[in-house]
Design a protein around this motif. Structure first.
Motif, PDB file in Angstrom:
ATOM      1  N   HIS A  58       0.852  -1.195   0.000  1.00  0.00           N
ATOM      2  CA  HIS A  58       0.000   0.000   0.000  1.00  0.00           C
ATOM      3  C   HIS A  58       0.885   1.241   0.000  1.00  0.00           C
ATOM      4  O   HIS A  58       2.095   1.145   0.236  1.00  0.00           O
ATOM      5  CB  HIS A  58      -0.875   0.018   1.266  1.00  0.00           C
ATOM      6  CG  HIS A  58      -0.058   0.155   2.522  1.00  0.00           C
ATOM      7  ND1 HIS A  58       0.613  -0.913   3.099  1.00  0.00           N
ATOM      8  CD2 HIS A  58       0.251   1.238   3.285  1.00  0.00           C
ATOM      9  CE1 HIS A  58       1.274  -0.500   4.165  1.00  0.00           C
ATOM     10  NE2 HIS A  58       1.085   0.810   4.303  1.00  0.00           N
ATOM     11  N   THR A  59       0.268   2.381  -0.233  1.00  0.00           N
ATOM     12  CA  THR A  59       0.966   3.643   0.040  1.00  0.00           C
ATOM     13  C   THR A  59       0.226   4.308   1.192  1.00  0.00           C
ATOM     14  O   THR A  59      -0.921   3.979   1.472  1.00  0.00           O
ATOM     15  CB  THR A  59       0.980   4.579  -1.193  1.00  0.00           C
ATOM     16  OG1 THR A  59      -0.363   4.762  -1.653  1.00  0.00           O
ATOM     17  CG2 THR A  59       1.828   4.006  -2.303  1.00  0.00           C
ATOM     18  N   ASP A  60       0.892   5.238   1.868  1.00  0.00           N
ATOM     19  CA  ASP A  60       0.288   5.915   3.024  1.00  0.00           C
ATOM     20  C   ASP A  60      -0.351   7.229   2.585  1.00  0.00           C
ATOM     21  O   ASP A  60       0.081   7.825   1.599  1.00  0.00           O
ATOM     22  CB  ASP A  60       1.365   6.209   4.076  1.00  0.00           C
ATOM     23  CG  ASP A  60       2.036   4.941   4.598  1.00  0.00           C
ATOM     24  OD1 ASP A  60       1.413   3.869   4.509  1.00  0.00           O
ATOM     25  OD2 ASP A  60       3.180   5.044   5.087  1.00  0.00           O
ATOM     26  N   ASP A  61      -1.323   7.691   3.376  1.00  0.00           N
ATOM     27  CA  ASP A  61      -1.925   8.995   3.081  1.00  0.00           C
ATOM     28  C   ASP A  61      -1.080  10.078   3.760  1.00  0.00           C
ATOM     29  O   ASP A  61      -1.544  10.817   4.625  1.00  0.00           O
ATOM     30  CB  ASP A  61      -3.375   9.011   3.582  1.00  0.00           C
ATOM     31  CG  ASP A  61      -4.130  10.225   3.078  1.00  0.00           C
ATOM     32  OD1 ASP A  61      -3.553  11.007   2.308  1.00  0.00           O
ATOM     33  OD2 ASP A  61      -5.299  10.400   3.476  1.00  0.00           O
ATOM     34  N   SER A  62       0.189  10.096   3.385  1.00  0.00           N
ATOM     35  CA  SER A  62       1.134  11.027   4.016  1.00  0.00           C
ATOM     36  C   SER A  62       2.139  11.475   2.966  1.00  0.00           C
ATOM     37  O   SER A  62       2.348  10.785   1.965  1.00  0.00           O
ATOM     38  CB  SER A  62       1.888  10.313   5.141  1.00  0.00           C
ATOM     39  OG  SER A  62       2.706   9.294   4.593  1.00  0.00           O
ATOM     40  N   GLU A  63       2.765  12.606   3.202  1.00  0.00           N
ATOM     41  CA  GLU A  63       3.885  13.009   2.340  1.00  0.00           C
ATOM     42  C   GLU A  63       5.134  12.238   2.767  1.00  0.00           C
ATOM     43  O   GLU A  63       5.888  11.742   1.944  1.00  0.00           O
ATOM     44  CB  GLU A  63       4.156  14.517   2.490  1.00  0.00           C
ATOM     45  CG  GLU A  63       3.359  15.403   1.562  1.00  0.00           C
ATOM     46  CD  GLU A  63       1.871  15.347   1.817  1.00  0.00           C
ATOM     47  OE1 GLU A  63       1.223  14.438   1.250  1.00  0.00           O
ATOM     48  OE2 GLU A  63       1.332  16.179   2.558  1.00  0.00           O
ATOM     49  N   VAL A  64       5.339  12.174   4.084  1.00  0.00           N
ATOM     50  CA  VAL A  64       6.521  11.491   4.624  1.00  0.00           C
ATOM     51  C   VAL A  64       6.074  10.595   5.771  1.00  0.00           C
ATOM     52  O   VAL A  64       5.228  10.990   6.585  1.00  0.00           O
ATOM     53  CB  VAL A  64       7.568  12.510   5.136  1.00  0.00           C
ATOM     54  CG1 VAL A  64       8.750  11.802   5.779  1.00  0.00           C
ATOM     55  CG2 VAL A  64       8.054  13.420   4.008  1.00  0.00           C
ATOM     56  N   THR A  65       6.598   9.380   5.835  1.00  0.00           N
ATOM     57  CA  THR A  65       6.273   8.448   6.923  1.00  0.00           C
ATOM     58  C   THR A  65       7.543   8.097   7.700  1.00  0.00           C
ATOM     59  O   THR A  65       8.580   7.816   7.108  1.00  0.00           O
ATOM     60  CB  THR A  65       5.653   7.143   6.361  1.00  0.00           C
ATOM     61  OG1 THR A  65       4.415   7.458   5.734  1.00  0.00           O
ATOM     62  CG2 THR A  65       5.416   6.115   7.453  1.00  0.00           C
ATOM     63  N   LEU A  66       7.399   8.149   9.022  1.00  0.00           N
ATOM     64  CA  LEU A  66       8.489   7.721   9.902  1.00  0.00           C
ATOM     65  C   LEU A  66       8.034   6.400  10.513  1.00  0.00           C
ATOM     66  O   LEU A  66       6.899   6.305  10.999  1.00  0.00           O
ATOM     67  CB  LEU A  66       8.675   8.771  10.998  1.00  0.00           C
ATOM     68  CG  LEU A  66       9.826   8.565  11.974  1.00  0.00           C
ATOM     69  CD1 LEU A  66      11.149   8.931  11.293  1.00  0.00           C
ATOM     70  CD2 LEU A  66       9.650   9.445  13.220  1.00  0.00           C
ATOM     71  N   ASN A  67       8.899   5.402  10.480  1.00  0.00           N
ATOM     72  CA  ASN A  67       8.531   4.074  10.975  1.00  0.00           C
ATOM     73  C   ASN A  67       9.607   3.617  11.966  1.00  0.00           C
ATOM     74  O   ASN A  67      10.735   3.324  11.576  1.00  0.00           O
ATOM     75  CB  ASN A  67       8.449   3.124   9.770  1.00  0.00           C
ATOM     76  CG  ASN A  67       8.117   1.699  10.172  1.00  0.00           C
ATOM     77  OD1 ASN A  67       8.493   1.250  11.250  1.00  0.00           O
ATOM     78  ND2 ASN A  67       7.462   0.977   9.292  1.00  0.00           N
TER      79      ASN A  67
END
Ligand SMILES: O=C(O)CCC(=O)C(=O)O
Ligand SMILES: [Fe+2]
Length: 383
Positions: free
Chosen positions: A280-289
């Protein structure tokens, strides 16, 4: 997505099933030969028309106007239903947390934001990232001013943090295209976060309301909203200004965050609902995991290409989560979590958006597909 993936133990993500492609790979023909605002494109055309032309509905038949009205009311009904469900869920979660803190008051300290830079350094951050921040010119300047900048100022988002690139580089690994990793949280803090979260989970498991415990838990609802804000302003914004300023932010800044714990188990339960997570892709510009443990096997992060590019379907690489280490990637980068084969896996995920930047000048379709040549009807040219 088949029914089995929607259940506990499946790999589902919370997206509606799409007709995008049929089993044979072909694209279905549109069923909407006449006006039907139950279809997304017709509804969006109508919304755009209402915004652009005065007395837009002049040319419409009475029947079509009624259909549009009904469709907008259905959307409003969805908003109201979700609003009520969320309100109830948040109130219940608050009670669960309050009851837990009454029973075990030691959590109160954990839930309160750090009162000093020293506390942040010694009890929350990994020492390498702390050194990178505290050695930066921005930090030294901010401590020389009167009054000196406090951690709370950063949590409030009232200052723009800058971390010197030269301090970040030595502690940051480029894992693969677009995916970087660096040490972020002290392992002891991760352990506390995990035990707190597990305690809340236990309390929730005793709750009879399934909807309360199901799904990933937002830290804002668990008394840790300050941690989400701290990570947005202290880490994700400054790091993204080095890594994603041109590719994801069009020169803008991040101004919104959602932070939650994603919990998985080899044998999923309502509160550790997943065994894996489908691509999937996230509904975010940038994701921190951030990996926060505990012991598990499987549970790797696979990355494909960026949505909206010709690389979207190609496997780019694999990342093995580590406790306290953060991976950062563009939200529109396809990724999945492979099946957990033993143990429990927790990740602290923070999604960051730029409402004031990219999202103020592109429609969701242009955003998802990276059409950013300024010609979108949501851009300043049209507004
Ligand atoms: O659990 C993970 O590592 C990733 C979770 C994720 O991709 C998501 O919640 O969007
Ligand atoms: Fe994701």
């Amino acid at each position: 997505m088949s029914d089995s993936t929607q259940k506990i133990g499946g790999g589902a993500i919370n997206e509606k099933q799409r007709k995008f492609q049929q089993e044979d790979g072909s694209i279905p023909e549109t069923e909407h030969k006449t006006f039907n605002p139950a279809s997304r494109s017709h509804l969006m055309h109508a919304i755009e028309g209402l915004d652009r032309y005065p007395a837009y509905l002049n040319r419409w038949s009475e029947d079509d106007i009624l259909l549009l009205e009904e469709s907008l009311e259905n959307q409003l009904k969805k908003v109201r239903q979700q609003k009520e469900a969320i309100k109830g869920k948040r109130t219940n979660l608050k009670t669960v947390v309050e009851n837990l803190c009454t029973k075990e008051p030691e959590w109160l300290e954990f839930l309160s934001p750090p009162k000093s830079w020293e506390e942040l350094k010694t009890s929350i951050l990994d020492e390498q990232i702390a050194a990178a921040i505290f050695r930066s010119r921005w930090f030294r300047r901010s401590q020389n001013q009167l009054p000196a900048l406090s951690v709370q100022n950063v949590i409030d988002g009232s200052v723009k943090v800058e971390i010197d690139g030269g301090n970040l580089e030595p502690i940051m690994d480029e894992e693969m295209f677009d995916v970087y990793s660096f040490p972020l949280l002290a392992p002891s803090f991760c352990a506390k976060l995990r035990s707190y979260f597990s305690r809340v989970i236990q309390e929730l498991e005793e709750d009879t309301d399934e909807s309360l415990s199901r799904g990933f838990q937002d830290l804002d609802n668990l008394g840790l909203g300050w941690l989400n804000s701290l990570l947005l302003h202290l880490i994700v914004r400054p790091v993204s200004s080095h890594l994603y300023i041109e590719t994801e932010l069009n020169g803008g800044d991040l101004d919104w965050r959602q932070g939650y714990i994603a919990a998985y188990a080899a044998d999923p339960t309502a509160t550790k609902p997943r065994q894996r997570l489908v691509p999937h892709t996230d509904d975010s510009e940038v994701t921190l995991n951030i990996g926060i443990g505990e012991e598990f096997s499987g549970g790797l992060l696979n990355f494909w290409g960026l949505r909206g590019t010709s690389e979207a379907g190609k496997l780019v690489g694999q990342y093995q989560p580590e406790i306290g280490r953060a991976a950062i990637h563009s939200g529109r980068h396809f990724h999945e979590v492979t099946a957990i084969t033993s143990g429990n896996r927790f990740a602290y995920i923070l999604w960051a958006r730029s409402w004031g930047g990219v999202r103020s000048s592109t429609c969701p379709c242009c955003w998802l597909n990276r059409r950013d040549d300024g010609s979108c009807i949501s851009g300043p040219k049209w507004n």
